[in-house]
Design a protein around this motif. Structure first.
Motif, PDB file in Angstrom:
ATOM      1  N   ALA A  75       0.864  -1.187   0.000  1.00 53.53           N
ATOM      2  CA  ALA A  75       0.000   0.000   0.000  1.00 53.53           C
ATOM      3  C   ALA A  75       0.894   1.228   0.000  1.00 53.53           C
ATOM      4  O   ALA A  75       2.074   1.160   0.363  1.00 53.53           O
ATOM      5  CB  ALA A  75      -0.916   0.001   1.226  1.00 53.53           C
ATOM      6  N   THR A 114       0.714 -10.253  -0.155  1.00 51.44           N
ATOM      7  CA  THR A 114      -0.395  -9.854   0.715  1.00 51.44           C
ATOM      8  C   THR A 114       0.043 -10.002   2.165  1.00 51.44           C
ATOM      9  O   THR A 114       1.023 -10.689   2.464  1.00 51.44           O
ATOM     10  CB  THR A 114      -1.653 -10.723   0.479  1.00 51.44           C
ATOM     11  N   TYR A 136      -1.300  -5.778   8.487  1.00 53.45           N
ATOM     12  CA  TYR A 136      -1.550  -4.583   7.681  1.00 53.45           C
ATOM     13  C   TYR A 136      -2.069  -3.449   8.571  1.00 53.45           C
ATOM     14  O   TYR A 136      -1.611  -2.303   8.465  1.00 53.45           O
ATOM     15  CB  TYR A 136      -2.555  -4.895   6.573  1.00 53.45           C
ATOM     16  N   LYS A 167      -4.343   0.720  -1.369  1.00 53.41           N
ATOM     17  CA  LYS A 167      -3.824  -0.642  -1.438  1.00 53.41           C
ATOM     18  C   LYS A 167      -3.436  -0.950  -2.884  1.00 53.41           C
ATOM     19  O   LYS A 167      -4.203  -0.698  -3.808  1.00 53.41           O
ATOM     20  CB  LYS A 167      -4.863  -1.644  -0.941  1.00 53.41           C
TER      21      LYS A 167
END
Length: 204
Positions: A52, A159, A165, A184
């Motif tokens: 991100a 991911t 995150y 993102k």
């Protein structure tokens, strides 16, 4: 492309002198600082997925973004290669290059980068590159800019678990970032993980 890198540099240069303001109320903030805890600099290198970011405008539609850092011991600097697909997972490939330098040899978190420009090559311009968070195992990193106009949250995997995150985003918020601006980056979840380098880096 080199043109995109030129545009990227122009935006950096224009924004760097601006005084940071908190987006939620116009409150002036002091410039962002790199973390004051020493990192294992070797674990900074290799390739990272950009999970991100608060992007520079040329990367606002990036997909599959990857940054690769390589130490050049004979020059006591590092190279940066940034690659992404523009606009779609199979969009045109954009590549840009920078050289990096250690500004603070005590922590290795306060760095500088010099972009490569068309016709000119690498410039003497050295832009702040501030590591504001890095996992001890080298699995995640957060990089900021003094006026908080830009942010990159990166990981060795395409991911991250939601909790990890959120930790990175919350950390950026605690340092004055407007997290509503974070985008993102679409990544291929099946892409392989990058390894964390184990070779020692000698900085003189």
């Amino acid at each position: 492309s080199n043109l995109l890198q030129h545009l990227k540099t122009s935006v950096y240069s224009a924004c760097a002198p601006q005084q940071a303001r908190h987006a939620m109320g116009g409150v002036k903030l002091p410039p962002l600082q790199a973390m004051d805890r020493r990192i294992d600099f070797a674990k900074f290198f290799g390739s990272w997925y950009v999970i991100a970011h608060i992007p520079i405008f040329v990367e606002k539609n990036a997909h599959n973004a990857v940054e690769t850092y390589t130490w050049e011991p004979s020059h006591q600097r590092f190279s940066v290669k940034y690659v992404f697909n523009e606009g779609a997972p199979d969009g045109p490939v954009s590549e840009s290059f920078q050289r990096g330098f250690v500004h603070n040899k005590e922590t290795f978190t306060d760095l500088r980068v010099s972009p490569k420009l068309p016709l000119i090559g690498y410039t003497p311009l050295r832009l702040s590159y501030l590591i504001i968070d890095m996992a001890d195992d080298g699995s995640t990193i957060a990089v900021g800019f003094p006026n908080r106009a830009y942010l990159w949250l990166m990981a060795r995997t395409p991911t991250l678990p939601d909790a990890e995150y959120k930790r990175l985003v919350d950390g950026a918020k605690a340092q004055g970032y407007d997290t509503s601006l974070i985008r993102k980056v679409p990544q291929d979840a099946s892409a392989p993980a990058f390894s964390v380098p184990s070779a020692k880096v000698q900085v003189t």
